[in-house]
Write a protein that holds these residues in place. Structure first.
Motif, PDB file in Angstrom:
ATOM      1  N   LEU A 129       0.826  -1.208   0.000  1.00 56.74           N
ATOM      2  CA  LEU A 129       0.000   0.000   0.000  1.00 56.74           C
ATOM      3  C   LEU A 129       0.861   1.259   0.000  1.00 56.74           C
ATOM      4  O   LEU A 129       0.470   2.292  -0.558  1.00 56.74           O
ATOM      5  CB  LEU A 129      -0.912  -0.010   1.236  1.00 56.74           C
ATOM      6  CG  LEU A 129      -1.783   1.224   1.492  1.00 56.74           C
ATOM      7  CD1 LEU A 129      -2.899   1.317   0.441  1.00 56.74           C
ATOM      8  CD2 LEU A 129      -2.380   1.175   2.894  1.00 56.74           C
ATOM      9  N   LEU A 130       2.045   1.176   0.600  1.00 55.33           N
ATOM     10  CA  LEU A 130       2.878   2.366   0.797  1.00 55.33           C
ATOM     11  C   LEU A 130       3.914   2.581  -0.298  1.00 55.33           C
ATOM     12  O   LEU A 130       4.745   3.489  -0.189  1.00 55.33           O
ATOM     13  CB  LEU A 130       3.603   2.270   2.151  1.00 55.33           C
ATOM     14  CG  LEU A 130       2.736   2.026   3.387  1.00 55.33           C
ATOM     15  CD1 LEU A 130       3.590   2.085   4.631  1.00 55.33           C
ATOM     16  CD2 LEU A 130       1.582   3.011   3.465  1.00 55.33           C
ATOM     17  N   LYS A 131       3.873   1.789  -1.354  1.00 54.44           N
ATOM     18  CA  LYS A 131       4.928   1.887  -2.369  1.00 54.44           C
ATOM     19  C   LYS A 131       4.993   3.262  -3.032  1.00 54.44           C
ATOM     20  O   LYS A 131       6.054   3.687  -3.491  1.00 54.44           O
ATOM     21  CB  LYS A 131       4.768   0.789  -3.423  1.00 54.44           C
ATOM     22  CG  LYS A 131       3.517   0.879  -4.273  1.00 54.44           C
ATOM     23  CD  LYS A 131       3.470  -0.276  -5.270  1.00 54.44           C
ATOM     24  CE  LYS A 131       2.241  -0.188  -6.169  1.00 54.44           C
ATOM     25  NZ  LYS A 131       2.199  -1.309  -7.142  1.00 54.44           N
ATOM     26  N   ASP A 132       3.860   3.982  -3.074  1.00 58.15           N
ATOM     27  CA  ASP A 132       3.873   5.330  -3.654  1.00 58.15           C
ATOM     28  C   ASP A 132       3.314   6.366  -2.683  1.00 58.15           C
ATOM     29  O   ASP A 132       2.844   7.429  -3.093  1.00 58.15           O
ATOM     30  CB  ASP A 132       3.091   5.357  -4.969  1.00 58.15           C
ATOM     31  CG  ASP A 132       1.652   4.898  -4.805  1.00 58.15           C
ATOM     32  OD1 ASP A 132       1.280   4.450  -3.697  1.00 58.15           O
ATOM     33  OD2 ASP A 132       0.887   4.989  -5.788  1.00 58.15           O
ATOM     34  N   ILE A 133       3.358   6.064  -1.376  1.00 60.91           N
ATOM     35  CA  ILE A 133       2.886   7.006  -0.359  1.00 60.91           C
ATOM     36  C   ILE A 133       4.036   7.312   0.588  1.00 60.91           C
ATOM     37  O   ILE A 133       4.705   6.408   1.076  1.00 60.91           O
ATOM     38  CB  ILE A 133       1.697   6.431   0.445  1.00 60.91           C
ATOM     39  CG1 ILE A 133       0.493   6.191  -0.477  1.00 60.91           C
ATOM     40  CG2 ILE A 133       1.305   7.366   1.582  1.00 60.91           C
ATOM     41  CD1 ILE A 133      -0.698   5.553   0.226  1.00 60.91           C
ATOM     42  N   ARG A 134       4.285   8.599   0.838  1.00 57.05           N
ATOM     43  CA  ARG A 134       5.335   9.008   1.749  1.00 57.05           C
ATOM     44  C   ARG A 134       4.821  10.152   2.632  1.00 57.05           C
ATOM     45  O   ARG A 134       3.827  10.814   2.314  1.00 57.05           O
ATOM     46  CB  ARG A 134       6.590   9.470   0.984  1.00 57.05           C
ATOM     47  CG  ARG A 134       7.321   8.365   0.248  1.00 57.05           C
ATOM     48  CD  ARG A 134       7.911   7.328   1.187  1.00 57.05           C
ATOM     49  NE  ARG A 134       8.696   6.320   0.508  1.00 57.05           N
ATOM     50  CZ  ARG A 134       8.188   5.185   0.016  1.00 57.05           C
ATOM     51  NH1 ARG A 134       6.882   4.953   0.110  1.00 57.05           N
ATOM     52  NH2 ARG A 134       8.979   4.293  -0.559  1.00 57.05           N
ATOM     53  N   PHE A 135       5.538  10.382   3.720  1.00 56.01           N
ATOM     54  CA  PHE A 135       5.196  11.485   4.620  1.00 56.01           C
ATOM     55  C   PHE A 135       5.595  12.819   4.005  1.00 56.01           C
ATOM     56  O   PHE A 135       6.613  12.915   3.310  1.00 56.01           O
ATOM     57  CB  PHE A 135       5.903  11.310   5.971  1.00 56.01           C
ATOM     58  CG  PHE A 135       5.361  10.180   6.805  1.00 56.01           C
ATOM     59  CD1 PHE A 135       4.316  10.385   7.687  1.00 56.01           C
ATOM     60  CD2 PHE A 135       5.904   8.910   6.692  1.00 56.01           C
ATOM     61  CE1 PHE A 135       3.816   9.336   8.448  1.00 56.01           C
ATOM     62  CE2 PHE A 135       5.413   7.853   7.452  1.00 56.01           C
ATOM     63  CZ  PHE A 135       4.364   8.070   8.328  1.00 56.01           C
ATOM     64  N   ASN A 136       4.796  13.846   4.264  1.00 63.89           N
ATOM     65  CA  ASN A 136       5.088  15.195   3.787  1.00 63.89           C
ATOM     66  C   ASN A 136       6.204  15.786   4.643  1.00 63.89           C
ATOM     67  O   ASN A 136       5.994  16.126   5.814  1.00 63.89           O
ATOM     68  CB  ASN A 136       3.826  16.056   3.874  1.00 63.89           C
ATOM     69  CG  ASN A 136       4.008  17.432   3.266  1.00 63.89           C
ATOM     70  OD1 ASN A 136       5.103  17.975   3.220  1.00 63.89           O
ATOM     71  ND2 ASN A 136       2.916  18.023   2.801  1.00 63.89           N
ATOM     72  N   GLU A 137       7.407  15.905   4.076  1.00 70.47           N
ATOM     73  CA  GLU A 137       8.568  16.335   4.844  1.00 70.47           C
ATOM     74  C   GLU A 137       8.591  17.833   5.114  1.00 70.47           C
ATOM     75  O   GLU A 137       9.466  18.317   5.842  1.00 70.47           O
ATOM     76  CB  GLU A 137       9.851  15.880   4.132  1.00 70.47           C
ATOM     77  CG  GLU A 137       9.963  14.360   4.048  1.00 70.47           C
ATOM     78  CD  GLU A 137      11.234  13.888   3.375  1.00 70.47           C
ATOM     79  OE1 GLU A 137      12.197  14.673   3.292  1.00 70.47           O
ATOM     80  OE2 GLU A 137      11.274  12.717   2.937  1.00 70.47           O
ATOM     81  N   SER A 138       7.650  18.565   4.557  1.00 71.85           N
ATOM     82  CA  SER A 138       7.585  20.003   4.833  1.00 71.85           C
ATOM     83  C   SER A 138       6.793  20.296   6.109  1.00 71.85           C
ATOM     84  O   SER A 138       6.795  21.420   6.601  1.00 71.85           O
ATOM     85  CB  SER A 138       6.937  20.748   3.658  1.00 71.85           C
ATOM     86  OG  SER A 138       5.550  20.468   3.577  1.00 71.85           O
ATOM     87  N   LEU A 139       6.112  19.276   6.648  1.00 75.74           N
ATOM     88  CA  LEU A 139       5.295  19.459   7.837  1.00 75.74           C
ATOM     89  C   LEU A 139       6.033  18.965   9.074  1.00 75.74           C
ATOM     90  O   LEU A 139       6.656  17.902   9.056  1.00 75.74           O
ATOM     91  CB  LEU A 139       3.973  18.693   7.718  1.00 75.74           C
ATOM     92  CG  LEU A 139       2.996  19.126   6.628  1.00 75.74           C
ATOM     93  CD1 LEU A 139       1.776  18.215   6.624  1.00 75.74           C
ATOM     94  CD2 LEU A 139       2.567  20.571   6.817  1.00 75.74           C
TER      95      LEU A 139
END
Length: 229
Positions: A129-139
């Protein structure tokens, strides 16, 4: 176990090397993304090779039977994309442990998520599920909610184990945590990110849900106090 060092200036990195040396189950790496919890988590996701992924922050403690509960949840509902568990909240000022959730066990799809859905440290995610989902590093605040929201909008469904199935002890009154040191600019940046999400998404159900999230945020007395100060 993937241990990500995010530029610690204390002895934690050396302690980790000493405690895990020679044990092939542990990988210790330095954060290869931008500094902060989002960058550290993304680094861990990038090199993870297992079928399932969970997160453990520096102020959380995994309960001794957590992996037994992980296995039981996956065996009970192998088709779930995310398994959510309860947590024991530790209040340092009161020296008290409290089981948090009131939700019963069940399956939840967007937009009907169980309470405390924003957190990632109480969940087991299917790696695919996470292969194209990452955390927003600007937040620096609210990155968990955006991450879980991306998972849900992608079509994932959460299996919630119920009130008695806790896997993590969460130190709630850790004054050094990012959630307790948030500034007005952190909160407004998170809300702007949600508004950008609305602009990029035409689904009225998604827009309605995010509007509710923003409303809930702005009606939270703790956040209002931060903004007003």
């Amino acid at each position: 176990f993937i241990l990500v060092n995010d530029g610690s200036e204390d002895r934690s990195r050396y302690e980790a090397i000493w405690r895990t040396e020679g044990d092939p189950r542990f990988k210790l790496i330095d954060n290869q993304h931008s500094p902060g919890v989002s960058g550290a988590r993304n680094t861990g996701i990038d090199i993870a090779s297992g079928e399932w992924i969970t997160f453990l922050d520096a102020d959380d403690i995994m309960l001794p039977d957590a992996f037994r509960k992980f296995n039981a949840a996956v065996n009970h509902d192998p088709n779930a994309d995310v398994h959510q568990f309860n947590h024991v909240r530790y209040y340092t000022t009161k020296n008290a442990h409290v089981i948090k959730y009131a939700n019963g066990a069940g399956k939840f799809r967007f937009p009907y998520m169980p309470s405390w859905w924003f957190s990632v440290w109480n969940k087991l995610f299917r790696a695919e599920l996470l292969k194209d989902i990452r955390f927003n590093e600007s937040l620096s605040y609210g990155e968990d909610g955006m991450f879980v929201l991306d998972c849900m909008i992608k079509g994932a469904y959460i299996h919630h184990g119920g009130k008695g199935v806790a896997t993590v002890e969460h130190i709630f009154e850790n004054r050094q945590s990012l959630s307790h040191s948030k500034k007005c600019s952190d909160i407004t940046k998170q809300i702007r990110t949600y508004l950008d999400y609305i602009e990029r998404n035409d689904d009225p159900q998604v827009r309605s849900f995010i509007c509710k999230v923003i409303t809930d945020q702005l009606s939270n007395p703790a956040l209002v106090k931060v903004i007003c100060n």
